[in-house]
Design a protein around this motif. Structure first.
Motif, mmCIF file in Angstrom:
data_model
loop_
_atom_site.group_PDB
_atom_site.id
_atom_site.type_symbol
_atom_site.label_atom_id
_atom_site.label_comp_id
_atom_site.label_asym_id
_atom_site.label_seq_id
_atom_site.Cartn_x
_atom_site.Cartn_y
_atom_site.Cartn_z
ATOM 1 N N ARG A 172 0.939 -1.561 -0.169
ATOM 2 C CA ARG A 172 0.285 -0.216 -0.185
ATOM 3 C C ARG A 172 0.657 1.544 0.065
ATOM 4 O O ARG A 172 1.765 1.192 1.050
ATOM 5 N N ASN A 173 0.229 1.954 -1.140
ATOM 6 C CA ASN A 173 1.177 3.550 -0.902
ATOM 7 C C ASN A 173 0.150 4.658 -0.435
ATOM 8 O O ASN A 173 -1.001 4.816 -0.763
ATOM 9 N N ASP A 174 0.465 5.248 1.100
ATOM 10 C CA ASP A 174 -0.291 5.911 1.546
ATOM 11 C C ASP A 174 0.495 7.482 1.319
ATOM 12 O O ASP A 174 0.081 8.613 1.728
ATOM 13 N N ASP A 175 1.408 7.281 0.670
ATOM 14 C CA ASP A 175 2.136 8.684 0.179
ATOM 15 C C ASP A 175 1.068 9.407 -0.882
ATOM 16 O O ASP A 175 -0.224 9.200 -1.186
ATOM 17 N N ALA A 176 1.142 10.885 -1.296
ATOM 18 C CA ALA A 176 0.194 11.514 -1.566
ATOM 19 C C ALA A 176 0.886 11.419 -3.078
ATOM 20 O O ALA A 176 -0.244 12.222 -4.218
ATOM 21 N N SER A 198 5.035 0.300 -10.123
ATOM 22 C CA SER A 198 4.798 1.818 -9.859
ATOM 23 C C SER A 198 3.347 1.545 -8.893
ATOM 24 O O SER A 198 2.675 0.795 -9.556
ATOM 25 N N ILE A 199 3.308 2.185 -7.710
ATOM 26 C CA ILE A 199 2.169 2.246 -6.958
ATOM 27 C C ILE A 199 1.019 3.875 -6.864
ATOM 28 O O ILE A 199 2.126 4.667 -6.423
ATOM 29 N N PRO A 200 0.403 4.048 -7.470
ATOM 30 C CA PRO A 200 -0.504 5.029 -7.583
ATOM 31 C C PRO A 200 -0.551 5.654 -5.693
ATOM 32 O O PRO A 200 -0.936 5.033 -5.131
ATOM 33 N N ALA A 201 -0.527 6.873 -5.751
ATOM 34 C CA ALA A 201 -1.156 7.441 -4.440
ATOM 35 C C ALA A 201 -2.604 7.147 -4.113
ATOM 36 O O ALA A 201 -3.166 6.975 -4.474
ATOM 37 N N GLY A 202 -2.071 6.594 -2.562
ATOM 38 C CA GLY A 202 -3.301 5.950 -2.390
ATOM 39 C C GLY A 202 -4.026 4.635 -2.148
ATOM 40 O O GLY A 202 -4.761 3.915 -2.225
ATOM 41 N N ALA A 203 -2.708 4.212 -2.858
ATOM 42 C CA ALA A 203 -3.266 2.566 -3.838
ATOM 43 C C ALA A 203 -2.880 1.362 -2.946
ATOM 44 O O ALA A 203 -2.087 1.765 -2.272
ATOM 45 N N ASP A 204 -2.973 0.352 -3.158
ATOM 46 C CA ASP A 204 -2.527 -0.980 -3.107
ATOM 47 C C ASP A 204 -2.238 -1.850 -4.112
ATOM 48 O O ASP A 204 -3.129 -1.720 -5.234
ATOM 49 N N SER A 205 -1.478 -2.749 -4.161
ATOM 50 C CA SER A 205 -0.612 -3.578 -5.075
ATOM 51 C C SER A 205 -0.815 -4.861 -3.915
ATOM 52 O O SER A 205 -0.528 -4.738 -3.094
ATOM 53 N N GLU A 206 -0.782 -5.567 -5.070
ATOM 54 C CA GLU A 206 -0.528 -6.935 -4.551
ATOM 55 C C GLU A 206 0.126 -7.454 -5.862
ATOM 56 O O GLU A 206 0.706 -8.193 -6.668
#
Length: 295
Positions: A172-176, A198-206
């Motif tokens: 999870r990317n909790d950054d902005a 690459s994980i978008p801002a506020g998104a989850d990735s598995e």
């Protein structure tokens, strides 16, 4: 994974006085239920023909565990099984009981042993396989646990031996802002799975991965307490166990078994056999070095 709004219904028959848990799992293919029963070896609905010491087992004048160990017996298959579990510590029988496990059923033994040491474990599935293993209980482990489960083929698995080899890690990317992430999983110093994304801002990735797991070609029963490494030569495997040496062919057929010549020394040999010029050399706890005909 099930789609949003999907569900499942299952009727569960619990015995009177049931003490345990009902766990809900969301997994591939739908929603499942685990029934986990906390019990002594002869608890209603789980144990038959139970015979055991008073649990938790405590051997006099032996090191104690930091915390009482537990036992966990699991049947993740879609059918009920009868599993016979035997646990011994030296000449002491700690547990001998047969458990009838429903599909997706689990039995928890909250108090199994308070004595540190090595335990012989044998698990038999009715109509299935048998596994014998050594369970080491250290004195300083916070949560020592004996884990026994039934694999999809109906064979018991004692401990943490891998049977699947797949899993996933949630990121999870909790950054902005978007972040680049590198993931690497290692086992025994070797990289077995890696990825960059690459994980978008506020998104989850598995991150899904698969560990390579070798298929077991054969297993043969030998005396317990095989604490040394085996030696292989001329199509035979030599292993020291329980004050002697066993020879097995590389196809898994037992060839011969010999013991140290002084029978009052019954402790297992800690020496790994060495092979040279058709002879097997091994040291035993009686203080002697033996040369054996390796044929």
């Amino acid at each position: 994974m099930p789609a949003a709004g999907e569900g499942t219904t299952r009727t569960v028959d619990l015995p009177a006085g049931f003490d345990g848990y009902v766990d809900v799992l969301v997994r591939e293919g739908g929603v499942g239920l685990w029934i986990a029963e906390r019990c002594s070896p002869d608890c209603p609905g789980a144990g038959t023909d139970a015979m055991a010491t008073d649990l938790p087992y405590a051997a006099p004048n032996r090191p104690k565990t930091y915390r009482t160990s537990t036992g966990r017996i699991e049947n993740p298959t879609d059918h009920s099984v009868d599993l016979d579990l035997r646990v011994t510590h030296g000449d002491d029988r700690v547990l001998a009981a047969t458990y009838r496990l429903p599909a997706n059923g689990r039995v928890i033994l909250p108090d199994l042993t308070a004595t540190a040491g090595e335990y012989d474990v044998r698990a038999d599935v009715a109509g299935g396989g048998t596994e014998r293993s050594l369970w080491s209980v250290p004195p300083d482990h916070a949560y020592p646990e004996l884990h026994v489960r039934v694999d999809p083929g109906g064979d018991p698995v004692v401990g943490c031996r891998e049977t699947g080899g797949t899993g996933s890690v949630s990121l999870r990317n909790d950054d902005a802002v978007e972040r680049d992430v590198a993931v690497r999983l290692e086992r025994d110093g070797q990289t077995v799975a890696s990825d960059e994304r690459s994980i978008p801002a506020g998104a989850d990735s598995e991150f899904a991965y698969e560990f390579p797991v070798g298929d077991r070609e054969w297993a043969v029963e030998i005396p317990p307490k095989a604490d040394s490494a085996p030696a292989v030569a001329d199509g035979l495997v030599y292993v020291a166990a329980d004050a002697g040496v066993s020879a097995v062919t590389t196809d898994g057929d037992p060839r011969w078994r010999t013991t140290c010549s002084r029978p009052r020394f019954t402790d297992p040999s800690k020496s790994s056999p060495a092979v040279a010029d058709g002879r097997v050399y091994v040291g035993c706890q009686d203080g002697a070095l033996y040369a054996l005909d390796g044929a």
